[in-house]
Design a protein around this motif. Structure first.
Motif, PDB file in Angstrom:
ATOM      1  N   LEU A   1       0.833  -1.208   0.000  1.00 35.61           N
ATOM      2  CA  LEU A   1       0.000   0.000   0.000  1.00 35.61           C
ATOM      3  C   LEU A   1       0.866   1.255   0.000  1.00 35.61           C
ATOM      4  CD1 LEU A   1      -2.847  -0.930   2.526  1.00 35.61           C
ATOM      5  CD2 LEU A   1      -2.984  -0.834   0.018  1.00 35.61           C
ATOM      6  N   ASN A   2       1.945   1.224   0.768  1.00 35.04           N
ATOM      7  CA  ASN A   2       2.872   2.359   0.786  1.00 35.04           C
ATOM      8  C   ASN A   2       3.522   2.555  -0.578  1.00 35.04           C
ATOM      9  OD1 ASN A   2       3.236   3.870   3.368  1.00 35.04           O
ATOM     10  ND2 ASN A   2       3.359   1.789   4.165  1.00 35.04           N
ATOM     11  N   LEU A   3       3.936   1.463  -1.191  1.00 33.03           N
ATOM     12  CA  LEU A   3       4.633   1.568  -2.474  1.00 33.03           C
ATOM     13  C   LEU A   3       3.738   2.076  -3.597  1.00 33.03           C
ATOM     14  CD1 LEU A   3       6.847  -1.636  -2.313  1.00 33.03           C
ATOM     15  CD2 LEU A   3       7.597   0.755  -2.147  1.00 33.03           C
ATOM     16  N   ILE A   4       2.447   1.743  -3.537  1.00 39.51           N
ATOM     17  CA  ILE A   4       1.549   2.239  -4.592  1.00 39.51           C
ATOM     18  C   ILE A   4       0.934   3.591  -4.225  1.00 39.51           C
ATOM     19  CG2 ILE A   4       1.045  -0.078  -5.456  1.00 39.51           C
ATOM     20  CD1 ILE A   4      -1.729   0.155  -4.102  1.00 39.51           C
ATOM     21  N   GLY A   5       1.276   4.093  -3.035  1.00 36.78           N
ATOM     22  CA  GLY A   5       0.785   5.411  -2.636  1.00 36.78           C
ATOM     23  C   GLY A   5      -0.683   5.440  -2.242  1.00 36.78           C
ATOM     24  N   ASN A   6      -1.201   4.347  -1.766  1.00 38.47           N
ATOM     25  CA  ASN A   6      -2.600   4.278  -1.336  1.00 38.47           C
ATOM     26  C   ASN A   6      -2.856   5.250  -0.188  1.00 38.47           C
ATOM     27  OD1 ASN A   6      -4.852   3.100   0.466  1.00 38.47           O
ATOM     28  ND2 ASN A   6      -5.117   2.022  -1.487  1.00 38.47           N
ATOM     29  N   SER A   7      -3.994   5.900  -0.222  1.00 36.01           N
ATOM     30  CA  SER A   7      -4.319   6.905   0.793  1.00 36.01           C
ATOM     31  C   SER A   7      -4.472   6.301   2.196  1.00 36.01           C
ATOM     32  CB  SER A   7      -5.606   7.647   0.399  1.00 36.01           C
ATOM     33  OG  SER A   7      -6.705   6.756   0.355  1.00 36.01           O
ATOM     34  N   MET A   8      -4.727   5.009   2.296  1.00 34.00           N
ATOM     35  CA  MET A   8      -4.896   4.362   3.601  1.00 34.00           C
ATOM     36  C   MET A   8      -3.581   3.805   4.150  1.00 34.00           C
ATOM     37  SD  MET A   8      -8.031   4.814   4.332  1.00 34.00           S
ATOM     38  CE  MET A   8      -8.295   3.703   5.693  1.00 34.00           C
ATOM     39  N   ALA A   9      -2.509   3.915   3.392  1.00 32.06           N
ATOM     40  CA  ALA A   9      -1.233   3.310   3.782  1.00 32.06           C
ATOM     41  C   ALA A   9      -0.723   3.833   5.113  1.00 32.06           C
ATOM     42  CB  ALA A   9      -0.193   3.539   2.690  1.00 32.06           C
ATOM     43  N   GLU A  10      -0.812   5.144   5.314  1.00 29.18           N
ATOM     44  CA  GLU A  10      -0.288   5.709   6.554  1.00 29.18           C
ATOM     45  C   GLU A  10      -1.062   5.197   7.769  1.00 29.18           C
ATOM     46  OE1 GLU A  10       0.713   9.971   8.705  1.00 29.18           O
ATOM     47  OE2 GLU A  10       0.225   9.949   6.579  1.00 29.18           O
ATOM     48  N   LEU A  11      -2.381   5.218   7.689  1.00 21.26           N
ATOM     49  CA  LEU A  11      -3.196   4.723   8.803  1.00 21.26           C
ATOM     50  C   LEU A  11      -2.902   3.256   9.093  1.00 21.26           C
ATOM     51  CD1 LEU A  11      -5.501   4.968  10.879  1.00 21.26           C
ATOM     52  CD2 LEU A  11      -7.077   4.394   9.011  1.00 21.26           C
ATOM     53  N   PHE A  12      -2.893   2.438   8.044  1.00 19.50           N
ATOM     54  CA  PHE A  12      -2.610   1.016   8.233  1.00 19.50           C
ATOM     55  C   PHE A  12      -1.199   0.803   8.773  1.00 19.50           C
ATOM     56  CE2 PHE A  12      -5.927  -0.250   4.841  1.00 19.50           C
ATOM     57  CZ  PHE A  12      -6.926  -0.309   5.798  1.00 19.50           C
ATOM     58  N   SER A  13      -0.257   1.614   8.338  1.00 22.31           N
ATOM     59  CA  SER A  13       1.117   1.488   8.834  1.00 22.31           C
ATOM     60  C   SER A  13       1.181   1.754  10.333  1.00 22.31           C
ATOM     61  CB  SER A  13       2.049   2.440   8.086  1.00 22.31           C
ATOM     62  OG  SER A  13       2.170   2.039   6.739  1.00 22.31           O
ATOM     63  N   TRP A  14       0.516   2.802  10.777  1.00 17.79           N
ATOM     64  CA  TRP A  14       0.481   3.098  12.218  1.00 17.79           C
ATOM     65  C   TRP A  14      -0.113   1.928  12.994  1.00 17.79           C
ATOM     66  CZ3 TRP A  14       2.871   6.574  15.064  1.00 17.79           C
ATOM     67  CH2 TRP A  14       3.327   7.752  14.478  1.00 17.79           C
ATOM     68  N   ILE A  15      -1.222   1.426  12.524  1.00 18.32           N
ATOM     69  CA  ILE A  15      -1.910   0.335  13.232  1.00 18.32           C
ATOM     70  C   ILE A  15      -1.065  -0.934  13.235  1.00 18.32           C
ATOM     71  CG2 ILE A  15      -3.915  -1.213  13.157  1.00 18.32           C
ATOM     72  CD1 ILE A  15      -5.501   1.248  12.014  1.00 18.32           C
ATOM     73  N   VAL A  16      -0.622  -1.344  12.048  1.00 18.59           N
ATOM     74  CA  VAL A  16       0.111  -2.604  11.926  1.00 18.59           C
ATOM     75  C   VAL A  16       1.440  -2.537  12.675  1.00 18.59           C
ATOM     76  CG1 VAL A  16       1.286  -4.139  10.279  1.00 18.59           C
ATOM     77  CG2 VAL A  16      -1.029  -3.307   9.803  1.00 18.59           C
ATOM     78  N   LEU A  17       2.193  -1.473  12.498  1.00 19.93           N
ATOM     79  CA  LEU A  17       3.482  -1.376  13.185  1.00 19.93           C
ATOM     80  C   LEU A  17       3.312  -1.291  14.694  1.00 19.93           C
ATOM     81  CD1 LEU A  17       5.370   0.916  10.671  1.00 19.93           C
ATOM     82  CD2 LEU A  17       5.900  -1.470  11.205  1.00 19.93           C
ATOM     83  N   GLY A  18       2.283  -0.591  15.140  1.00 24.69           N
ATOM     84  CA  GLY A  18       2.008  -0.536  16.582  1.00 24.69           C
ATOM     85  C   GLY A  18       1.704  -1.917  17.145  1.00 24.69           C
ATOM     86  N   LEU A  19       0.885  -2.663  16.428  1.00 25.63           N
ATOM     87  CA  LEU A  19       0.562  -4.026  16.863  1.00 25.63           C
ATOM     88  C   LEU A  19       1.793  -4.926  16.831  1.00 25.63           C
ATOM     89  CD1 LEU A  19      -2.910  -4.574  15.140  1.00 25.63           C
ATOM     90  CD2 LEU A  19      -2.447  -4.393  17.601  1.00 25.63           C
ATOM     91  N   VAL A  20       2.613  -4.779  15.805  1.00 24.90           N
ATOM     92  CA  VAL A  20       3.817  -5.600  15.692  1.00 24.90           C
ATOM     93  C   VAL A  20       4.775  -5.325  16.850  1.00 24.90           C
ATOM     94  CG1 VAL A  20       5.939  -5.877  14.326  1.00 24.90           C
ATOM     95  CG2 VAL A  20       3.710  -6.057  13.228  1.00 24.90           C
ATOM     96  N   VAL A  21       4.931  -4.078  17.233  1.00 24.50           N
ATOM     97  CA  VAL A  21       5.788  -3.755  18.377  1.00 24.50           C
ATOM     98  C   VAL A  21       5.233  -4.411  19.638  1.00 24.50           C
ATOM     99  CG1 VAL A  21       6.573  -1.880  19.887  1.00 24.50           C
ATOM    100  CG2 VAL A  21       6.777  -1.654  17.412  1.00 24.50           C
ATOM    101  N   ALA A  22       3.922  -4.324  19.841  1.00 22.98           N
ATOM    102  CA  ALA A  22       3.302  -4.947  21.018  1.00 22.98           C
ATOM    103  C   ALA A  22       3.483  -6.469  20.988  1.00 22.98           C
ATOM    104  CB  ALA A  22       1.823  -4.582  21.078  1.00 22.98           C
ATOM    105  N   ILE A  23       3.264  -7.072  19.839  1.00 19.75           N
ATOM    106  CA  ILE A  23       3.428  -8.525  19.703  1.00 19.75           C
ATOM    107  C   ILE A  23       4.868  -8.925  19.976  1.00 19.75           C
ATOM    108  CG2 ILE A  23       3.456 -10.412  18.003  1.00 19.75           C
ATOM    109  CD1 ILE A  23       0.937  -8.982  16.759  1.00 19.75           C
ATOM    110  N   ASN A  24       5.811  -8.149  19.464  1.00 21.09           N
ATOM    111  CA  ASN A  24       7.215  -8.485  19.689  1.00 21.09           C
ATOM    112  C   ASN A  24       7.591  -8.331  21.160  1.00 21.09           C
ATOM    113  OD1 ASN A  24       9.421  -9.491  17.960  1.00 21.09           O
ATOM    114  ND2 ASN A  24      10.532  -7.838  18.979  1.00 21.09           N
ATOM    115  N   CYS A  25       6.967  -7.397  21.864  1.00 21.31           N
ATOM    116  CA  CYS A  25       7.185  -7.282  23.310  1.00 21.31           C
ATOM    117  C   CYS A  25       6.737  -8.564  24.007  1.00 21.31           C
ATOM    118  CB  CYS A  25       6.436  -6.082  23.889  1.00 21.31           C
ATOM    119  SG  CYS A  25       7.175  -4.491  23.495  1.00 21.31           S
ATOM    120  N   VAL A  26       5.609  -9.111  23.592  1.00 29.10           N
ATOM    121  CA  VAL A  26       5.114 -10.368  24.155  1.00 29.10           C
ATOM    122  C   VAL A  26       6.088 -11.506  23.845  1.00 29.10           C
ATOM    123  CG1 VAL A  26       3.249 -12.086  24.032  1.00 29.10           C
ATOM    124  CG2 VAL A  26       2.697  -9.652  24.152  1.00 29.10           C
TER     125      VAL A  26
END
Length: 172
Positions: A78-103
């Motif tokens: 989504l980021n590479l194609i410049g999708n308008s939702m990429a930033e929102l999804f990036s915040w959500i997904v990366l935030g979840l990934v950091v939390a998961i990696n903490c676990v």
């Protein structure tokens, strides 16, 4: 900015995929070492399998990291194609990934006590007499020494790349 964030997301995805790859390659050796330790302790060698404890790439040890990597790759796309939702999804997904990696990191650091508690909850008297520290040390010996380095590098990549991507998004 989008290309950099996507590159960081793909780096994190690769780090997550490393888990099942290593377990697929060396899990049988780790299982054999764990079974040898159980035999040394006078515990039936099938008790781990009977209770769902694995050292290979089966079950959640594969589907969870592969699913996380897939979601990261999709968000990177989504980021590479410049999708308008990429930033929102990036915040959500990366935030979840950091939390998961903490676990995951917490699980790695507390493996002995976590496994002891899980064995106690099962109610199988054979499980409660296992020297869990010796069992995990034996299983760990089934993996090459460099896996410890990979495991720690994986955490650095996940936390570092996620932090860089999130910082980039915040400054954009």
């Amino acid at each position: 900015m989008n290309v950099f964030v996507a590159a960081m997301q793909l780096s994190v995805a690769g780090a997550f995929v490393s888990i099942p790859v290593v377990r697929a390659r060396f899990g049988a050796t780790a299982t054999a070492a764990a079974q040898a330790e159980l035999s040394r302790q006078g515990v039936r060698t099938t008790v781990l399998e009977e209770n769902g404890m694995r050292f290979d790439a089966g079950g959640h040890e594969t589907w969870a990291p592969v699913s996380i990597a897939t979601v990261l790759a999709a968000t990177a796309a989504l980021n590479l194609i410049g999708n308008s939702m990429a930033e929102l999804f990036s915040w959500i997904v990366l935030g979840l990934v950091v939390a998961i990696n903490c676990v995951i990191l917490h699980s790695n650091l507390t493996a002995t006590t976590s496994v002891q508690a899980a064995f106690a909850r099962k109610g199988d008297p054979e499980l409660t007499r296992i020297d869990v520290a010796a069992l995990l040390k034996a299983a760990e010996s089934g993996f090459p020494r460099w896996v410890w380095v990979l495991q720690n590098a994986r955490h650095v990549i996940v936390f570092g790349a996620a932090a860089l991507a999130l910082t980039t998004l915040a400054l954009a």
